[in-house]
Design a protein around this motif. Structure first.
Motif, PDB file in Angstrom:
ATOM      1  N   ARG A   1       0.815  -1.213   0.000  1.00 32.89           N
ATOM      2  CA  ARG A   1       0.000   0.000   0.000  1.00 32.89           C
ATOM      3  C   ARG A   1       0.850   1.265   0.000  1.00 32.89           C
ATOM      4  NH1 ARG A   1      -3.225   3.562   2.913  1.00 32.89           N
ATOM      5  NH2 ARG A   1      -5.397   3.480   2.270  1.00 32.89           N
TER       6      ARG A   1
ATOM      7  N   HIS B   1      -3.664   2.752  -4.583  1.00 33.94           N
ATOM      8  CA  HIS B   1      -2.899   2.008  -3.573  1.00 33.94           C
ATOM      9  C   HIS B   1      -3.784   1.029  -2.804  1.00 33.94           C
ATOM     10  CE1 HIS B   1      -3.937   5.964  -1.794  1.00 33.94           C
ATOM     11  NE2 HIS B   1      -4.241   5.258  -0.727  1.00 33.94           N
ATOM     12  N   ASP B   2      -5.070   1.321  -2.673  1.00 33.84           N
ATOM     13  CA  ASP B   2      -5.999   0.376  -2.044  1.00 33.84           C
ATOM     14  C   ASP B   2      -6.186  -0.861  -2.921  1.00 33.84           C
ATOM     15  OD1 ASP B   2      -6.739   1.801   0.364  1.00 33.84           O
ATOM     16  OD2 ASP B   2      -7.820   3.194  -0.924  1.00 33.84           O
TER      17      ASP B   2
ATOM     18  N   ALA C   1      -3.026  -3.131  -2.799  1.00 33.00           N
ATOM     19  CA  ALA C   1      -2.854  -3.881  -1.545  1.00 33.00           C
ATOM     20  C   ALA C   1      -4.086  -4.674  -1.131  1.00 33.00           C
ATOM     21  CB  ALA C   1      -2.482  -2.913  -0.426  1.00 33.00           C
TER      22      ALA C   1
END
Length: 140
Positions: A91, A124-125, A128
């Motif tokens: 993330r 980024h969510d 990850a």
């Protein structure tokens, strides 16, 4: 699994800004004690400790950092469990390389994603498998 009670753009930004101020002040005081300067130019230890804070603290504190706790949001896995070190490295670190490699364009796209998407998930969510929620631990 379904995203529950996602945190929006301004709430997430507020948490990040509070964390940035906290990290800067605390590390600045440490640098002042050690080096006699508030922030030492070109010091990669500052960047390393800042990344360590954003990666390790949420793992140890159920997805919270100090800033996130103050604004009432936390990072969780898509399956609603607490994040681990691997998820946080993906993330924060991997996404930082993507944002830098795209010259910030991916970061701007992420900001729009959080503002527009119903699930409020950024690039980024997705990398990850996480999201940011207002729900406290145990209330999923």
């Amino acid at each position: 699994m379904e995203v529950q009670n996602p945190a929006g753009f301004w709430n997430r930004l507020g948490g990040r800004l509070i964390d940035a101020v906290i990290v800067t002040v605390i590390l600045g005081i440490i640098f002042w004690i050690v080096y006699g300067e508030f922030l030492r130019d070109g010091s990669s230890i500052f960047d390393t400790l800042g990344v360590a804070y954003t990666v390790i603290v949420p793992v140890l504190w159920s997805g919270y950092t100090i800033g996130r706790k103050l604004v009432g949001n936390r990072i969780v896995r898509k399956d609603h469990r607490n994040v681990g070190i691997g998820k946080m490295l993906l993330r924060e670190v991997v996404s930082a390389f993507i944002y830098a490699f795209s010259l910030g364009i991916a970061l701007i796209v992420s900001a729009f994603m959080v503002g527009i998407r119903e699930d409020k998930r950024a690039i980024h969510d997705f990398i990850a498998g996480t999201y940011v929620t207002h729900n406290p631990p145990g209330k999923m």
